[in-house]
Motif scaffolding. Structure first.
Motif, PDB file in Angstrom:
ATOM      1  N   LYS A  28       0.813  -1.148   0.155  1.00 11.88           N
ATOM      2  CA  LYS A  28      -0.001  -0.034   0.081  1.00 11.88           C
ATOM      3  C   LYS A  28       1.080   1.351  -0.129  1.00 11.88           C
ATOM      4  O   LYS A  28       0.532   2.409  -0.722  1.00 11.88           O
ATOM      5  CB  LYS A  28      -0.868  -0.058   1.038  1.00 11.88           C
ATOM      6  CG  LYS A  28      -2.143  -1.160   1.139  1.00 11.88           C
ATOM      7  CD  LYS A  28      -3.028  -0.937   2.429  1.00 11.88           C
ATOM      8  CE  LYS A  28      -4.042  -1.901   2.282  1.00 11.88           C
ATOM      9  NZ  LYS A  28      -5.150  -2.045   3.423  1.00 11.88           N
ATOM     10  N   LYS A  29       2.094   1.148   0.805  1.00  9.39           N
ATOM     11  CA  LYS A  29       2.796   2.462   0.849  1.00  9.39           C
ATOM     12  C   LYS A  29       3.661   2.641  -0.328  1.00  9.39           C
ATOM     13  O   LYS A  29       3.789   3.812  -0.946  1.00  9.39           O
ATOM     14  CB  LYS A  29       4.000   2.194   1.981  1.00  9.39           C
ATOM     15  CG  LYS A  29       3.069   2.496   3.336  1.00  9.39           C
ATOM     16  CD  LYS A  29       3.971   2.333   4.382  1.00  9.39           C
ATOM     17  CE  LYS A  29       3.232   2.700   5.916  1.00  9.39           C
ATOM     18  NZ  LYS A  29       4.141   2.627   6.882  1.00  9.39           N
ATOM     19  N   ALA A  30       3.964   1.266  -1.155  1.00  6.81           N
ATOM     20  CA  ALA A  30       4.579   1.403  -2.278  1.00  6.81           C
ATOM     21  C   ALA A  30       3.585   2.003  -3.524  1.00  6.81           C
ATOM     22  O   ALA A  30       4.266   2.921  -4.342  1.00  6.81           O
ATOM     23  CB  ALA A  30       5.281   0.138  -2.768  1.00  6.81           C
ATOM     24  N   ASP A  31       2.526   1.683  -3.475  1.00  7.98           N
ATOM     25  CA  ASP A  31       1.497   2.142  -4.503  1.00  7.98           C
ATOM     26  C   ASP A  31       1.478   3.673  -4.329  1.00  7.98           C
ATOM     27  O   ASP A  31       1.154   4.152  -5.311  1.00  7.98           O
ATOM     28  CB  ASP A  31       0.223   1.351  -4.206  1.00  7.98           C
ATOM     29  CG  ASP A  31      -0.006  -0.034  -4.766  1.00  7.98           C
ATOM     30  OD1 ASP A  31       0.918  -0.185  -5.473  1.00  7.98           O
ATOM     31  OD2 ASP A  31      -0.804  -0.539  -4.357  1.00  7.98           O
ATOM     32  N   ALA A  32       1.451   4.186  -3.167  1.00  8.64           N
ATOM     33  CA  ALA A  32       1.259   5.620  -2.729  1.00  8.64           C
ATOM     34  C   ALA A  32       2.083   6.410  -3.694  1.00  8.64           C
ATOM     35  O   ALA A  32       1.966   7.523  -3.970  1.00  8.64           O
ATOM     36  CB  ALA A  32       1.098   5.812  -1.395  1.00  8.64           C
ATOM     37  N   PHE A  33       3.491   5.983  -3.826  1.00  9.24           N
ATOM     38  CA  PHE A  33       4.290   6.627  -4.825  1.00  9.24           C
ATOM     39  C   PHE A  33       3.870   6.820  -6.283  1.00  9.24           C
ATOM     40  O   PHE A  33       4.323   7.313  -6.804  1.00  9.24           O
ATOM     41  CB  PHE A  33       5.724   5.969  -4.520  1.00  9.24           C
ATOM     42  CG  PHE A  33       6.427   6.239  -3.045  1.00  9.24           C
ATOM     43  CD1 PHE A  33       7.000   7.373  -2.987  1.00  9.24           C
ATOM     44  CD2 PHE A  33       6.325   5.124  -2.183  1.00  9.24           C
ATOM     45  CE1 PHE A  33       7.645   7.273  -1.770  1.00  9.24           C
ATOM     46  CE2 PHE A  33       7.025   5.752  -0.765  1.00  9.24           C
ATOM     47  CZ  PHE A  33       7.645   6.708  -0.587  1.00  9.24           C
ATOM     48  N   ARG A  34       3.235   5.552  -6.696  1.00 13.09           N
ATOM     49  CA  ARG A  34       2.808   5.350  -8.181  1.00 13.09           C
ATOM     50  C   ARG A  34       1.588   6.115  -8.515  1.00 13.09           C
ATOM     51  O   ARG A  34       1.337   6.686  -9.473  1.00 13.09           O
ATOM     52  CB  ARG A  34       2.923   4.189  -8.656  1.00 13.09           C
ATOM     53  CG  ARG A  34       4.080   3.212  -8.336  1.00 13.09           C
ATOM     54  CD  ARG A  34       3.903   1.795  -8.541  1.00 13.09           C
ATOM     55  NE  ARG A  34       3.639   1.512  -9.940  1.00 13.09           N
ATOM     56  CZ  ARG A  34       3.167   0.743 -10.384  1.00 13.09           C
ATOM     57  NH1 ARG A  34       2.775  -0.342  -9.801  1.00 13.09           N
ATOM     58  NH2 ARG A  34       2.862   0.398 -11.937  1.00 13.09           N
ATOM     59  N   GLN A  35       0.601   6.097  -7.504  1.00 13.75           N
ATOM     60  CA  GLN A  35      -0.672   6.813  -7.761  1.00 13.75           C
ATOM     61  C   GLN A  35      -1.161   7.386  -6.406  1.00 13.75           C
ATOM     62  O   GLN A  35      -1.569   6.901  -5.401  1.00 13.75           O
ATOM     63  CB  GLN A  35      -1.804   5.318  -7.848  1.00 13.75           C
ATOM     64  CG  GLN A  35      -3.344   6.024  -8.086  1.00 13.75           C
ATOM     65  CD  GLN A  35      -4.116   4.716  -8.562  1.00 13.75           C
ATOM     66  OE1 GLN A  35      -3.826   3.732  -9.031  1.00 13.75           O
ATOM     67  NE2 GLN A  35      -5.470   4.935  -8.070  1.00 13.75           N
ATOM     68  N   THR A  36      -0.888   8.790  -6.675  1.00 13.56           N
ATOM     69  CA  THR A  36      -1.120   9.570  -5.351  1.00 13.56           C
ATOM     70  C   THR A  36      -2.559  10.039  -5.444  1.00 13.56           C
ATOM     71  O   THR A  36      -2.902  10.468  -3.993  1.00 13.56           O
ATOM     72  CB  THR A  36      -0.342  10.965  -5.927  1.00 13.56           C
ATOM     73  OG1 THR A  36      -0.618  11.446  -7.103  1.00 13.56           O
ATOM     74  CG2 THR A  36       1.322  10.700  -5.828  1.00 13.56           C
ATOM     75  N   ASP A  37      -3.323   9.778  -6.524  1.00 15.66           N
ATOM     76  CA  ASP A  37      -4.876  10.342  -6.232  1.00 15.66           C
ATOM     77  C   ASP A  37      -5.667   8.920  -6.673  1.00 15.66           C
ATOM     78  O   ASP A  37      -5.238   8.574  -7.617  1.00 15.66           O
ATOM     79  CB  ASP A  37      -5.382  11.607  -6.985  1.00 15.66           C
ATOM     80  CG  ASP A  37      -4.587  12.667  -6.594  1.00 15.66           C
ATOM     81  OD1 ASP A  37      -4.888  13.119  -5.558  1.00 15.66           O
ATOM     82  OD2 ASP A  37      -3.733  13.102  -7.186  1.00 15.66           O
ATOM     83  N   SER A  38      -6.790   8.431  -5.827  1.00 14.18           N
ATOM     84  CA  SER A  38      -7.430   7.288  -6.304  1.00 14.18           C
ATOM     85  C   SER A  38      -8.229   7.728  -7.809  1.00 14.18           C
ATOM     86  O   SER A  38      -8.747   6.658  -8.453  1.00 14.18           O
ATOM     87  CB  SER A  38      -8.493   7.073  -5.216  1.00 14.18           C
ATOM     88  OG  SER A  38      -9.282   8.150  -4.922  1.00 14.18           O
ATOM     89  N   SER A  39      -8.666   8.777  -8.081  1.00 17.44           N
ATOM     90  CA  SER A  39      -9.344   9.207  -9.371  1.00 17.44           C
ATOM     91  C   SER A  39      -8.550  10.383  -9.727  1.00 17.44           C
ATOM     92  O   SER A  39      -8.667  11.566  -9.121  1.00 17.44           O
ATOM     93  CB  SER A  39     -10.733   9.691  -8.857  1.00 17.44           C
ATOM     94  OG  SER A  39     -11.656   9.914  -9.853  1.00 17.44           O
TER      95      SER A  39
END
Length: 244
Positions: A28-39
């Motif tokens: 989840k933390k790694a994903d936050a670096f790639r996709q900063t906004d859910s939409s």
């Protein structure tokens, strides 16, 4: 003896559950670096290089929203009007003048080694289970090696060996494997500050066989946006243009 064996089994089970929880948090933390906004609406540039020299490039507009939905709009001359829709595990290609969307796979190539799945899918959490395989040094910093297994057969890569920085779990590089076990390519993630936070702005993809070839996916801009349900409906898209 039985009690000792049962206790050991219980401890192993608790250890496995604890590591699974750790991996879920790391992803989840790694994903936050790639996709900063859910939409969001994301402007993407894909470039290919041969022996370090620029070869081709194409532009895409990517619309993402929660629930595993993405829409890729082709923006390069000669391709304007083409679209790729991802809704969960389903991918469709929509061509101008065609009344019916065509089903494709997430490994359908866009340019070079960049596939539809590489552009449309930006998360690991929720799609992969795994374990922490080892701790080592990557590019002069402490990192963790994660062994990830796809939770569904429809995902682009059935196995991922992901390296993240131990300090903050930012993604560093990943080896991407097909269902057959064959390594397809390696992805390297480059991070810079965007809107005051560290963000993956560039991904380098290298083919496992054609090592002289490199594909670079660059995020030119990303802004939070909300979209109507119709933009993620294949039949609606086959009959209507997308107006942003």
């Amino acid at each position: 003896m039985f009690k000792s064996t049962a206790l050991a089994a219980a401890l192993l089970s608790l250890s496995a559950l604890a590591q699974a929880s750790d991996v879920a948090t790391i992803l989840k933390k790694a994903d936050a670096f790639r996709q900063t906004d859910s939409s969001a609406q994301i402007e993407t540039l894909v470039q290919t290089y041969k022996n370090g020299e620029p070869d081709k490039e194409k532009r895409y507009e990517v619309l993402i929203r929660p629930g595993g939905k993405s829409l890729i709009l082709f923006r390069s001359p000669g391709e304007v009007g083409q679209k790729v829709l991802m809704s969960g595990d389903d991918f469709w290609m929509l061509l101008p003048g065609s009344a019916r969307p065509m089903r494709i796979t997430p490994l359908q190539k866009l340019l070079g080694d960049a596939s539809t799945g590489d552009i449309a899918t930006m998360t690991w959490s929720g799609d992969y289970d795994g374990n922490i395989k080892s701790e080592s040094s990557c590019d002069g910093q402490a990192c963790l090696e994660l062994e990830l297994t796809a939770t569904r057969k429809t995902l682009s890569y059935q196995r991922v060996v992901l390296h993240v920085a131990k300090q903050d779990y930012r993604p560093l590089h990943a080896d991407l494997y097909a269902a057959s076990g064959r390594k397809l390519k390696q992805a390297r993630y480059f991070i810079e500050q965007r809107d005051g936070r560290p963000t993956v702005t560039r991904i380098s993809l290298r083919d496992e066989v054609q090592t002289a070839r490199e594909t670079v996916v660059t995020t030119l801009s990303s802004k939070p946006r909300q979209f109507g349900d119709e933009l993620f409906n294949a039949m609606y898209l086959s009959r209507n243009d997308v107006k942003l």
